[in-house]
Design an enzyme around this catalytic site. Structure first.
Site: not given
Length: 317
Positions: A72, A75
């Site tokens: 991700c 993230c």
């Protein structure tokens, strides 16, 4: 755990302070004193350690959960900001990092549809903070609200941080002095424990008569009054009346009360907003007033309340 609100354990706000005191006492019995190091403010948490590292710890300090994954990209931008802020806030909250690929069950329990997703757990209660990328100013504002609510509503004052401390020593800061209305609030909790809803209402009202801005008393009064309203209702009949009479304000108000007691927050709000659209005059005003009362039960800091306020404004204007 998704959808948990204060009402899921209706006395949770009042009892949370007692839980924090018990946690402090337990730490003292186990020989604790001292402080945490900055390294202790960021934890990698998995399913096996979730109860200990998140739920139990949330009775001492707010726990912010960062759901992330290696693949991700957002993230990778968000997580370092949260880690830096955890240290900067100096023990006002602890950051728990959960890899969703390795902890699918936790992801499902929180009802997460996408990452990054950030939640908080305070005194065992979960609440969503934000999902997706967020700017640092937005994150700071959210964290400021979280630590304020944790201290004012739950009595959690955070952890003492000492750069020289043993990383394994985790203990909460000293408790704040007792407030002037703690005895009256405790009397309200005892009345709730005894099933004396009228007594609880009077005790909370006594606090508000002296301190109209007391948030704990406002929340407790709203919850006690809600329980008082539904205690003698026949749920089946209420549901039947609401289904057969969608334009009947009182039928929808009673059903919304039951929705909220059952933890169906968005259903309760949506029902009353739809009823506002279908009614006029005094009936519409009665529905609007009850919706505002239910906002008090859930708490102004809950994002579902903010969303419902916007929907109500659209329905009215």
């Amino acid at each position: 755990m998704s959808g948990v609100v204060d009402l899921a354990a209706v006395k949770a706000a009042q009892e949370a302070k007692a839980k924090a005191e018990q946690a402090r006492a337990q730490a003292a019995r186990e020989g604790g004193g001292g402080a945490v190091s900055p390294a202790d403010l960021v934890l990698d948490v998995d399913e096996a350690g979730f109860e200990r590292d998140v739920l139990q710890r949330s009775t001492e300090v707010p726990v912010v959960i960062d759901f992330w994954a290696e693949w991700c990209e957002p993230c990778k931008q968000l997580s370092p900001v949260l880690e830096r802020l955890a240290v900067e806030y100096g023990g006002r909250f602890v950051l728990a990092k959960i890899d969703v690929d390795a902890n699918q069950m936790l992801m499902q329990q929180f009802g997460i549809q996408g990452i990054p997703a950030v939640f908080a757990v305070v005194a065992g209660q979960a609440l969503p903070l934000f999902q997706g990328a967020a700017g640092e100013s937005q994150i700071r504002e959210t964290l400021d609200q979280l630590v304020q609510v944790a201290e004012q509503r739950f009595g959690l004052t955070g952890l003492v941080v000492d750069p020289e401390a043993d990383p394994g020593a985790v203990h909460e800061a000293p408790a704040a002095p007792a407030g002037p209305h703690d005895a009256a609030l405790e009397a309200a909790v005892q009345a709730l424990d005894a099933g004396d809803l009228g007594g609880a209402v009077r005790a909370y009202q006594n606090v508000l008569n002296e301190d109209p801005g007391n948030m704990e008393a406002k929340l407790g009064l709203a919850q006690a009054e809600l329980l008082q309203r539904v205690q003698n209702l026949d749920p089946q009949q209420v549901r039947k009346d609401a289904a057969e009479q969608p334009g009947d304000a009182q039928a929808q108000i009673a059903a919304a009360d039951l929705d909220l007691v059952g933890g169906h927050v968005e259903d309760a709000f949506g029902r009353l907003i739809d009823t506002v659209k279908r009614t006029f005059g005094d009936e519409r005003d009665a529905v609007r007033v009850r919706l505002l009362e239910l906002f008090e039960v859930v708490g102004a800091d809950d994002p579902r309340v903010a969303a419902a306020r916007r929907a109500l404004a659209r329905a009215l204007f």
